[in-house]
Scaffold this active site. Structure first.
Site, PDB file in Angstrom:
ATOM      1  N   VAL A  66     -10.392  -6.684 -12.783  1.00  0.00           N
ATOM      2  CA  VAL A  66     -11.827  -6.532 -12.579  1.00  0.00           C
ATOM      3  C   VAL A  66     -12.555  -6.951 -13.854  1.00  0.00           C
ATOM      4  O   VAL A  66     -11.976  -6.974 -14.940  1.00  0.00           O
ATOM      5  CB  VAL A  66     -12.180  -5.084 -12.188  1.00  0.00           C
ATOM      6  CG1 VAL A  66     -11.558  -4.734 -10.849  1.00  0.00           C
ATOM      7  CG2 VAL A  66     -11.734  -4.093 -13.264  1.00  0.00           C
ATOM      8  N   MET A 116      -3.893  -6.593  -7.503  1.00  0.00           N
ATOM      9  CA  MET A 116      -3.341  -7.591  -8.415  1.00  0.00           C
ATOM     10  C   MET A 116      -4.396  -8.528  -8.998  1.00  0.00           C
ATOM     11  O   MET A 116      -4.103  -9.661  -9.357  1.00  0.00           O
ATOM     12  CB  MET A 116      -2.271  -8.409  -7.678  1.00  0.00           C
ATOM     13  CG  MET A 116      -1.147  -7.573  -7.097  1.00  0.00           C
ATOM     14  SD  MET A 116      -0.372  -6.472  -8.309  1.00  0.00           S
ATOM     15  CE  MET A 116       0.493  -7.669  -9.328  1.00  0.00           C
ATOM     16  N   LYS A 117      -5.606  -8.036  -9.124  1.00  0.00           N
ATOM     17  CA  LYS A 117      -6.667  -8.812  -9.775  1.00  0.00           C
ATOM     18  C   LYS A 117      -7.263  -7.974 -10.902  1.00  0.00           C
ATOM     19  O   LYS A 117      -7.353  -6.747 -10.798  1.00  0.00           O
ATOM     20  CB  LYS A 117      -7.772  -9.164  -8.780  1.00  0.00           C
ATOM     21  CG  LYS A 117      -7.352 -10.113  -7.662  1.00  0.00           C
ATOM     22  CD  LYS A 117      -7.108 -11.508  -8.190  1.00  0.00           C
ATOM     23  CE  LYS A 117      -6.875 -12.508  -7.070  1.00  0.00           C
ATOM     24  NZ  LYS A 117      -5.642 -12.238  -6.302  1.00  0.00           N
ATOM     25  N   ASP A 155      -9.882  -0.738 -18.402  1.00  0.00           N
ATOM     26  CA  ASP A 155     -10.858  -1.339 -19.305  1.00  0.00           C
ATOM     27  C   ASP A 155     -10.755  -2.851 -19.187  1.00  0.00           C
ATOM     28  O   ASP A 155     -10.178  -3.371 -18.232  1.00  0.00           O
ATOM     29  CB  ASP A 155     -10.679  -0.833 -20.736  1.00  0.00           C
ATOM     30  CG  ASP A 155      -9.345  -1.234 -21.363  1.00  0.00           C
ATOM     31  OD1 ASP A 155      -8.584  -2.015 -20.738  1.00  0.00           O
ATOM     32  OD2 ASP A 155      -9.049  -0.766 -22.482  1.00  0.00           O
ATOM     33  N   GLY A 183       0.780  -1.225   0.000  1.00  0.00           N
ATOM     34  CA  GLY A 183       0.000   0.000   0.000  1.00  0.00           C
ATOM     35  C   GLY A 183       0.813   1.276   0.000  1.00  0.00           C
ATOM     36  O   GLY A 183       0.356   2.287   0.543  1.00  0.00           O
ATOM     37  N   ARG A 205     -15.252 -16.476 -10.585  1.00  0.00           N
ATOM     38  CA  ARG A 205     -14.700 -15.129 -10.727  1.00  0.00           C
ATOM     39  C   ARG A 205     -15.807 -14.096 -10.971  1.00  0.00           C
ATOM     40  O   ARG A 205     -15.711 -12.955 -10.506  1.00  0.00           O
ATOM     41  CB  ARG A 205     -13.694 -15.138 -11.882  1.00  0.00           C
ATOM     42  CG  ARG A 205     -12.789 -13.930 -11.954  1.00  0.00           C
ATOM     43  CD  ARG A 205     -11.903 -13.813 -10.716  1.00  0.00           C
ATOM     44  NE  ARG A 205     -10.939 -12.747 -10.857  1.00  0.00           N
ATOM     45  CZ  ARG A 205      -9.649 -12.933 -11.175  1.00  0.00           C
ATOM     46  NH1 ARG A 205      -9.195 -14.150 -11.367  1.00  0.00           N
ATOM     47  NH2 ARG A 205      -8.845 -11.908 -11.263  1.00  0.00           N
ATOM     48  N   GLY A 258      -9.048  -4.929 -20.876  1.00  0.00           N
ATOM     49  CA  GLY A 258      -7.758  -5.496 -21.247  1.00  0.00           C
ATOM     50  C   GLY A 258      -6.737  -5.436 -20.127  1.00  0.00           C
ATOM     51  O   GLY A 258      -7.045  -5.070 -18.988  1.00  0.00           O
ATOM     52  N   THR A 264      -2.211   2.100 -12.225  1.00  0.00           N
ATOM     53  CA  THR A 264      -0.863   2.442 -12.674  1.00  0.00           C
ATOM     54  C   THR A 264      -0.188   1.221 -13.280  1.00  0.00           C
ATOM     55  O   THR A 264      -0.523   0.080 -12.973  1.00  0.00           O
ATOM     56  CB  THR A 264       0.000   2.961 -11.506  1.00  0.00           C
ATOM     57  OG1 THR A 264       0.086   1.942 -10.489  1.00  0.00           O
ATOM     58  CG2 THR A 264      -0.583   4.232 -10.909  1.00  0.00           C
ATOM     59  N   HIS A 265       0.793   1.497 -14.148  1.00  0.00           N
ATOM     60  CA  HIS A 265       1.587   0.435 -14.770  1.00  0.00           C
ATOM     61  C   HIS A 265       3.043   0.894 -14.831  1.00  0.00           C
ATOM     62  O   HIS A 265       3.302   2.038 -15.229  1.00  0.00           O
ATOM     63  CB  HIS A 265       1.075   0.144 -16.182  1.00  0.00           C
ATOM     64  CG  HIS A 265       1.884  -0.885 -16.905  1.00  0.00           C
ATOM     65  ND1 HIS A 265       2.071  -2.162 -16.412  1.00  0.00           N
ATOM     66  CD2 HIS A 265       2.570  -0.818 -18.070  1.00  0.00           C
ATOM     67  CE1 HIS A 265       2.844  -2.827 -17.244  1.00  0.00           C
ATOM     68  NE2 HIS A 265       3.151  -2.037 -18.258  1.00  0.00           N
TER      69      HIS A 265
END
Length: 205
Positions: free
Chosen positions: A94, A91-92, A142, A13, A66, A144, A109-110
């Site tokens: 949606v 880390m999932k 989104d 976090g 899921r 992807g 973020t990436h």
């Protein structure tokens, strides 16, 4: 009224903490109203508790499949009436139920400059490819993997002696600053999503 943020986490976090710290300034224009997680016993939840922020946990294993988890997560988030949902090390992926309710106002973020190096190993992939500049991206979530519309990006040079850990640490430092700045602008001044373009603040009006 400050914008209502629900933040979802899966680990330590640190991005959440950066947002919590920023929100202590009334001029920031946002308030973290809840923190959710996909597992118990993580530091991200402890950070929220120390700040007096309500928390909730929706574990995938507690649901039949899921899709059921995605629907339950959507309900848990909706209960806090967010203006913006921030995935901060969540880390999932949606799914349709979540995006049906919060699509267009969920950001993540990436640790790379999208569309380059999507997925879990952005810093390592950047080193392997030999790029001289990588960085971090804030994007609208989104269906992807790291494919949503780009909200903000910050470049981070790759040094000759970098390994994955040293590069990733510098990216994470840039990522926290980018997240705080962009979410603050979105909260205070608004934003719009038009095709592949995200307009912030005055440009969104």
């Amino acid at each position: 009224m400050p914008a209502r943020l629900v933040v979802l986490v899966s680990g330590s976090g640190t991005n959440l903490q950066a947002l919590l710290d920023a929100c202590t300034d009334p001029a920031y224009g946002a308030e973290v109203v809840a923190v959710g997680a996909d597992r118990d016993g993580i530091e991200g939840l402890a950070r929220a508790a120390r700040s007096g922020v309500p928390t909730f946990v929706e574990r995938v294993g507690d649901h039949d499949d899921r899709a059921a988890w995605d629907a339950a997560l959507s309900e848990a988030v909706a209960a806090h009436r967010p203006d913006l949902v921030v995935l901060a090390g969540f880390m999932k992926l949606v799914g349709p139920a979540f995006l049906g309710r919060f699509g267009g106002r969920t950001v993540n973020t990436h640790p790379a400059l999208s569309p380059s190096f999507p997925g879990m190993s952005g810093p390592a992939d950047a080193l392997t490819y030999g790029v001289k500049v990588t960085g971090c991206t804030l994007f609208v979530v989104d269906e992807g993997v790291d494919t949503g519309q780009i909200v903000a990006q910050v470049a981070v040079p790759v040094e000759d002696d970098d390994d994955v850990d040293s590069l990733h640490e510098r990216i994470k430092t840039a990522e926290r600053a980018m997240l705080v700045e962009a979410v603050g602008v979105m909260a205070r001044d608004g934003f719009s999503v038009e095709g592949r373009r995200v307009r912030l603040g005055r440009a969104a009006r």
